[in-house]
Design a protein around this motif. Structure first.
Motif, mmCIF file in Angstrom:
data_model
loop_
_atom_site.group_PDB
_atom_site.id
_atom_site.type_symbol
_atom_site.label_atom_id
_atom_site.label_comp_id
_atom_site.label_asym_id
_atom_site.label_seq_id
_atom_site.Cartn_x
_atom_site.Cartn_y
_atom_site.Cartn_z
ATOM 1 N N THR A 184 7.528 4.031 1.963
ATOM 2 C CA THR A 184 7.446 5.494 1.962
ATOM 3 C C THR A 184 6.792 5.991 3.245
ATOM 4 O O THR A 184 7.258 6.959 3.857
ATOM 5 C CB THR A 184 6.651 6.002 0.744
ATOM 6 N N ARG A 185 5.729 5.327 3.663
ATOM 7 C CA ARG A 185 5.068 5.746 4.908
ATOM 8 C C ARG A 185 6.003 5.584 6.099
ATOM 9 O O ARG A 185 5.965 6.373 7.045
ATOM 10 C CB ARG A 185 3.770 4.976 5.103
ATOM 11 N N THR A 240 3.230 -1.675 -5.492
ATOM 12 C CA THR A 240 2.008 -0.958 -5.132
ATOM 13 C C THR A 240 1.343 -0.390 -6.378
ATOM 14 O O THR A 240 0.119 -0.488 -6.544
ATOM 15 C CB THR A 240 2.311 0.172 -4.121
ATOM 16 N N LYS A 300 8.497 8.554 5.892
ATOM 17 C CA LYS A 300 7.885 9.876 5.721
ATOM 18 C C LYS A 300 8.269 10.803 6.871
ATOM 19 O O LYS A 300 8.267 10.423 8.022
ATOM 20 C CB LYS A 300 6.363 9.737 5.651
ATOM 21 N N GLU A 313 2.673 6.057 -4.548
ATOM 22 C CA GLU A 313 3.767 6.342 -3.623
ATOM 23 C C GLU A 313 3.237 6.556 -2.210
ATOM 24 O O GLU A 313 3.842 6.098 -1.244
ATOM 25 C CB GLU A 313 4.571 7.563 -4.079
ATOM 26 N N ASP A 314 2.092 7.206 -2.074
ATOM 27 C CA ASP A 314 1.497 7.387 -0.747
ATOM 28 C C ASP A 314 1.027 6.060 -0.156
ATOM 29 O O ASP A 314 0.940 5.917 1.054
ATOM 30 C CB ASP A 314 0.314 8.353 -0.812
ATOM 31 N N GLY A 315 0.719 5.096 -1.018
ATOM 32 C CA GLY A 315 0.253 3.793 -0.555
ATOM 33 C C GLY A 315 1.368 2.827 -0.211
ATOM 34 O O GLY A 315 1.134 1.784 0.388
ATOM 35 N N CYS A 316 2.582 3.166 -0.579
ATOM 36 C CA CYS A 316 3.728 2.285 -0.337
ATOM 37 C C CYS A 316 4.121 2.330 1.139
ATOM 38 O O CYS A 316 4.374 3.393 1.694
ATOM 39 C CB CYS A 316 4.885 2.740 -1.222
ATOM 40 N N MET A 317 4.185 1.166 1.786
ATOM 41 C CA MET A 317 4.471 1.141 3.226
ATOM 42 C C MET A 317 5.896 1.577 3.548
ATOM 43 O O MET A 317 6.148 2.109 4.626
ATOM 44 C CB MET A 317 4.174 -0.228 3.825
ATOM 45 N N SER A 331 12.495 0.700 -1.333
ATOM 46 C CA SER A 331 11.570 1.769 -1.704
ATOM 47 C C SER A 331 11.053 1.581 -3.135
ATOM 48 O O SER A 331 9.857 1.680 -3.396
ATOM 49 C CB SER A 331 12.280 3.127 -1.559
ATOM 50 N N TYR A 391 7.289 0.553 -4.228
ATOM 51 C CA TYR A 391 6.547 1.470 -5.087
ATOM 52 C C TYR A 391 5.997 0.767 -6.322
ATOM 53 O O TYR A 391 4.809 0.844 -6.621
ATOM 54 C CB TYR A 391 7.403 2.671 -5.505
#
Length: 146
Positions: A128-129, A60, A132, A122-126, A53, A57
């Protein structure tokens, strides 16, 4: 385009067991941490998740800053993962504390842009996705001058 990553591993034993994982560019011994009754020799799945993670992050974030032509010297990160034992044992949250190091003091507009990009990264990090909805991820970015 599809990217395939492969890993092989083995594990002998139960709570006090030992294992190992290997991929093309990574190798680690794995055990359960002593805080959970294990041997704590090598890493564990919690640290591996936190590592992936955090690395996803800050990589990214570096890509996003580069795409916006924002020069930076370095990105350093401190992260923590919280495991809860309420109900089933589960990862509750991940907290990232990135520091973007610049060569000169930014004006207020640039400072705001960098902090906004740090939040959006953080939203662009795969990773995290991928987690999620199961794990809460928080980011508290800051800026320092080299």
């Amino acid at each position: 385009m599809e990217h395939v990553f492969e890993l092989k591993g083995s594990y002998k034993g139960g709570r006090k067991g030992k294992g190992e994982v290997h991929s093309e560019n990574f190798s680690a011994d794995v055990t359960i941490p002593t805080s959970m009754g294990g041997l704590d020799e090598g890493t564990n799945p919690d640290e591996l998740l936190l590592s992936s993670s955090a690395a996803c992050y800050f990589m990214t974030l570096g890509l996003y800053l580069e795409a916006k032509n924002i020069s930076f010297e370095d990105i350093k990160i401190s992260s923590k993962l919280i495991v809860s034992e309420e109900g089933r044992v589960h990862v509750e949250s991940i907290h990232h504390y990135p520091v973007v190091y610049l060569n000169e003091t930014p004006d207020e507009s640039l400072r705001k842009r960098i902090l906004d990009i740090a939040d959006r990264a953080e939203d662009g990090c795969m990773i995290t996705r991928a987690i999620k909805g199961n794990v809460n991820v928080f980011v508290e970015p800051s800026i320092e001058i080299v």
